[in-house]
Every structure is written in C-alpha cells, then in structure tokens.
Design a protein around this motif. Structure first.
Motif, PDB file in Angstrom:
ATOM      1  N   ARG A   6       0.846  -1.196   0.000  1.00 36.52           N
ATOM      2  CA  ARG A   6       0.000   0.000   0.000  1.00 36.52           C
ATOM      3  C   ARG A   6       0.879   1.244   0.000  1.00 36.52           C
ATOM      4  N   THR A   7       0.347   2.309  -0.510  1.00 36.63           N
ATOM      5  CA  THR A   7       1.096   3.561  -0.518  1.00 36.63           C
ATOM      6  C   THR A   7       0.556   4.485   0.581  1.00 36.63           C
ATOM      7  N   LEU A   8       1.323   5.493   0.905  1.00 37.98           N
ATOM      8  CA  LEU A   8       0.847   6.483   1.866  1.00 37.98           C
ATOM      9  C   LEU A   8      -0.365   7.216   1.312  1.00 37.98           C
ATOM     10  N   ALA A   9      -0.408   7.392   0.001  1.00 40.77           N
ATOM     11  CA  ALA A   9      -1.566   8.047  -0.615  1.00 40.77           C
ATOM     12  C   ALA A   9      -2.833   7.224  -0.385  1.00 40.77           C
ATOM     13  N   ASN A  10      -2.733   5.877  -0.489  1.00 40.13           N
ATOM     14  CA  ASN A  10      -3.879   5.009  -0.183  1.00 40.13           C
ATOM     15  C   ASN A  10      -4.331   5.229   1.254  1.00 40.13           C
ATOM     16  N   SER A  11      -3.369   5.258   2.167  1.00 37.53           N
ATOM     17  CA  SER A  11      -3.692   5.439   3.583  1.00 37.53           C
ATOM     18  C   SER A  11      -4.315   6.801   3.842  1.00 37.53           C
ATOM     19  N   ALA A  12      -3.821   7.830   3.163  1.00 41.71           N
ATOM     20  CA  ALA A  12      -4.388   9.171   3.336  1.00 41.71           C
ATOM     21  C   ALA A  12      -5.834   9.217   2.849  1.00 41.71           C
ATOM     22  N   ASP A  35       0.716   0.517   6.232  1.00 43.65           N
ATOM     23  CA  ASP A  35      -0.081  -0.681   6.478  1.00 43.65           C
ATOM     24  C   ASP A  35      -1.101  -0.550   7.602  1.00 43.65           C
ATOM     25  N   HIS A  36      -1.190   0.600   8.262  1.00 42.68           N
ATOM     26  CA  HIS A  36      -2.185   0.777   9.316  1.00 42.68           C
ATOM     27  C   HIS A  36      -2.375   2.243   9.670  1.00 42.68           C
ATOM     28  N   LEU A  37      -3.456   2.508  10.398  1.00 44.43           N
ATOM     29  CA  LEU A  37      -3.747   3.846  10.906  1.00 44.43           C
ATOM     30  C   LEU A  37      -3.874   3.774  12.420  1.00 44.43           C
ATOM     31  N   VAL A  38      -3.388   4.796  13.104  1.00 40.68           N
ATOM     32  CA  VAL A  38      -3.532   4.906  14.559  1.00 40.68           C
ATOM     33  C   VAL A  38      -4.378   6.145  14.832  1.00 40.68           C
ATOM     34  N   VAL A  39      -5.509   5.928  15.496  1.00 40.36           N
ATOM     35  CA  VAL A  39      -6.481   6.995  15.710  1.00 40.36           C
ATOM     36  C   VAL A  39      -6.429   7.457  17.162  1.00 40.36           C
ATOM     37  N   HIS A  40      -6.327   8.766  17.342  1.00 33.64           N
ATOM     38  CA  HIS A  40      -6.354   9.394  18.666  1.00 33.64           C
ATOM     39  C   HIS A  40      -7.610  10.262  18.728  1.00 33.64           C
ATOM     40  N   PRO A  41      -8.624   9.820  19.477  1.00 28.83           N
ATOM     41  CA  PRO A  41      -9.867  10.597  19.568  1.00 28.83           C
ATOM     42  C   PRO A  41      -9.649  11.948  20.255  1.00 28.83           C
ATOM     43  N   ALA A  42     -10.505  12.903  19.934  1.00 29.88           N
ATOM     44  CA  ALA A  42     -10.463  14.204  20.600  1.00 29.88           C
ATOM     45  C   ALA A  42     -10.710  14.028  22.097  1.00 29.88           C
ATOM     46  N   ARG A  43     -11.606  13.108  22.431  1.00 28.72           N
ATOM     47  CA  ARG A  43     -11.865  12.738  23.836  1.00 28.72           C
ATOM     48  C   ARG A  43     -11.596  11.246  23.957  1.00 28.72           C
ATOM     49  N   ARG A  44     -10.653  10.901  24.788  1.00 28.47           N
ATOM     50  CA  ARG A  44     -10.301   9.484  24.926  1.00 28.47           C
ATOM     51  C   ARG A  44     -11.510   8.650  25.338  1.00 28.47           C
ATOM     52  N   SER A  45     -12.460   9.265  26.022  1.00 28.76           N
ATOM     53  CA  SER A  45     -13.664   8.544  26.444  1.00 28.76           C
ATOM     54  C   SER A  45     -14.502   8.067  25.254  1.00 28.76           C
ATOM     55  N   GLU A  46     -14.288   8.626  24.084  1.00 26.14           N
ATOM     56  CA  GLU A  46     -15.028   8.218  22.886  1.00 26.14           C
ATOM     57  C   GLU A  46     -14.337   7.117  22.089  1.00 26.14           C
ATOM     58  N   GLY A  47     -13.141   6.707  22.491  1.00 26.29           N
ATOM     59  CA  GLY A  47     -12.400   5.709  21.729  1.00 26.29           C
ATOM     60  C   GLY A  47     -13.160   4.413  21.534  1.00 26.29           C
ATOM     61  N   THR A  70      -7.039   1.927  26.940  1.00 23.76           N
ATOM     62  CA  THR A  70      -7.393   0.715  26.205  1.00 23.76           C
ATOM     63  C   THR A  70      -7.063   0.969  24.747  1.00 23.76           C
ATOM     64  N   LEU A  71      -6.431  -0.004  24.108  1.00 21.33           N
ATOM     65  CA  LEU A  71      -6.119   0.087  22.687  1.00 21.33           C
ATOM     66  C   LEU A  71      -7.015  -0.896  21.946  1.00 21.33           C
ATOM     67  N   TRP A  72      -7.852  -0.356  21.074  1.00 20.80           N
ATOM     68  CA  TRP A  72      -8.768  -1.157  20.269  1.00 20.80           C
ATOM     69  C   TRP A  72      -8.083  -1.460  18.944  1.00 20.80           C
ATOM     70  N   THR A  73      -8.106  -2.723  18.520  1.00 17.59           N
ATOM     71  CA  THR A  73      -7.441  -3.110  17.278  1.00 17.59           C
ATOM     72  C   THR A  73      -8.379  -3.939  16.413  1.00 17.59           C
ATOM     73  N   GLY A  74      -8.192  -3.801  15.120  1.00 20.03           N
ATOM     74  CA  GLY A  74      -8.990  -4.560  14.178  1.00 20.03           C
ATOM     75  C   GLY A  74      -8.808  -4.021  12.779  1.00 20.03           C
ATOM     76  N   TYR A  82      -5.762   0.967  14.855  1.00 18.87           N
ATOM     77  CA  TYR A  82      -5.461   1.008  16.283  1.00 18.87           C
ATOM     78  C   TYR A  82      -6.113   2.275  16.807  1.00 18.87           C
ATOM     79  N   ILE A  83      -7.014   2.129  17.774  1.00 18.65           N
ATOM     80  CA  ILE A  83      -7.763   3.271  18.284  1.00 18.65           C
ATOM     81  C   ILE A  83      -7.550   3.365  19.790  1.00 18.65           C
ATOM     82  N   TYR A  84      -7.047   4.494  20.236  1.00 18.09           N
ATOM     83  CA  TYR A  84      -6.842   4.710  21.668  1.00 18.09           C
ATOM     84  C   TYR A  84      -8.160   5.084  22.322  1.00 18.09           C
ATOM     85  N   GLY A  85      -8.359   4.571  23.526  1.00 18.78           N
ATOM     86  CA  GLY A  85      -9.564   4.879  24.268  1.00 18.78           C
ATOM     87  C   GLY A  85      -9.283   4.925  25.753  1.00 18.78           C
TER      88      GLY A  85
END
Length: 102
Positions: A6-12, A35-47, A70-74, A82-85
């Motif tokens: 995959r390219t960075l353009a695909n990920s973007a 090969d993946h995205l890591v998401v940091h919510p504006a409010r960790r409580s919404e992760g 908590t780190l949510w993965t899938g 990877y989503i932080y919560g």
C-alpha cells in the motif's frame, strides 16, 4: 493484516473516509502508516464508541500506565486500525493476604 505494498496516498485516502464516517470533530489526530492507521480521539472517552462504530472489537487494556488506556485493534475496510480509548473498567488483581498459603 493490510498488504505492505500500500502507498501512503492510499492510507491518506482512508483517513478522509474515516473522518467522514465518524465525524472530523471526534478525531484529534491520525498517525498514517503504509499498512495501518492509529487513531487518537479528541476525547479518549469516545475511543470505544468510535471502535464500535467501525466494527473493531478487540481491546487490550493497559492499566499499569498513567493514565491507563485501552487500545482497540482490528480491521476496517481492509485497513488495520489502532484506536486509543479510555481505560475500560477492569477487575482489580487478586491479591493474597500474607497469611494465605498456597
């Protein structure tokens, strides 16, 4: 696992789709890798809610860090996520009293 070709353009492009689906205001920042995205919510409580909305349901709790999280993965639309919560309510460790014997 997402293909490594995959390219960075695909990920973007996937980030744009992600922001459209969950709402840009709910995301503070996204780390973009080939090969993946890591998401940091504006409010960790919404992760957890964001992960649930995307169909991501594997959670790993990190209570020993301060603050815990908590780190949510899938996978979402073929992209590893990877989503932080906020740390989920976890059971306290079992502790033995000094007078307990094995």
């Amino acid at each position: 696992m997402a293909p490594l070709n995959r390219t960075l353009a695909n990920s973007a492009t996937e980030v744009a789709d992600l922001l459209t689906e969950v709402g840009e205001a709910r995301i503070k920042w996204v780390e973009i890798f080939r090969d993946h995205l890591v998401v940091h919510p504006a409010r960790r409580s919404e992760g957890g809610a964001i992960a649930d909305q995307l169909g991501i349901n594997v959670a790993t709790d990190y209570p020993a860090t301060r603050p815990g999280f908590t780190l949510w993965t899938g996978s979402w639309k073929g992209v590893d996520m990877y989503i932080y919560g906020e740390l989920r309510e976890v059971m306290p460790p079992v502790r033995r009293r000094r007078d307990d014997r094995l």
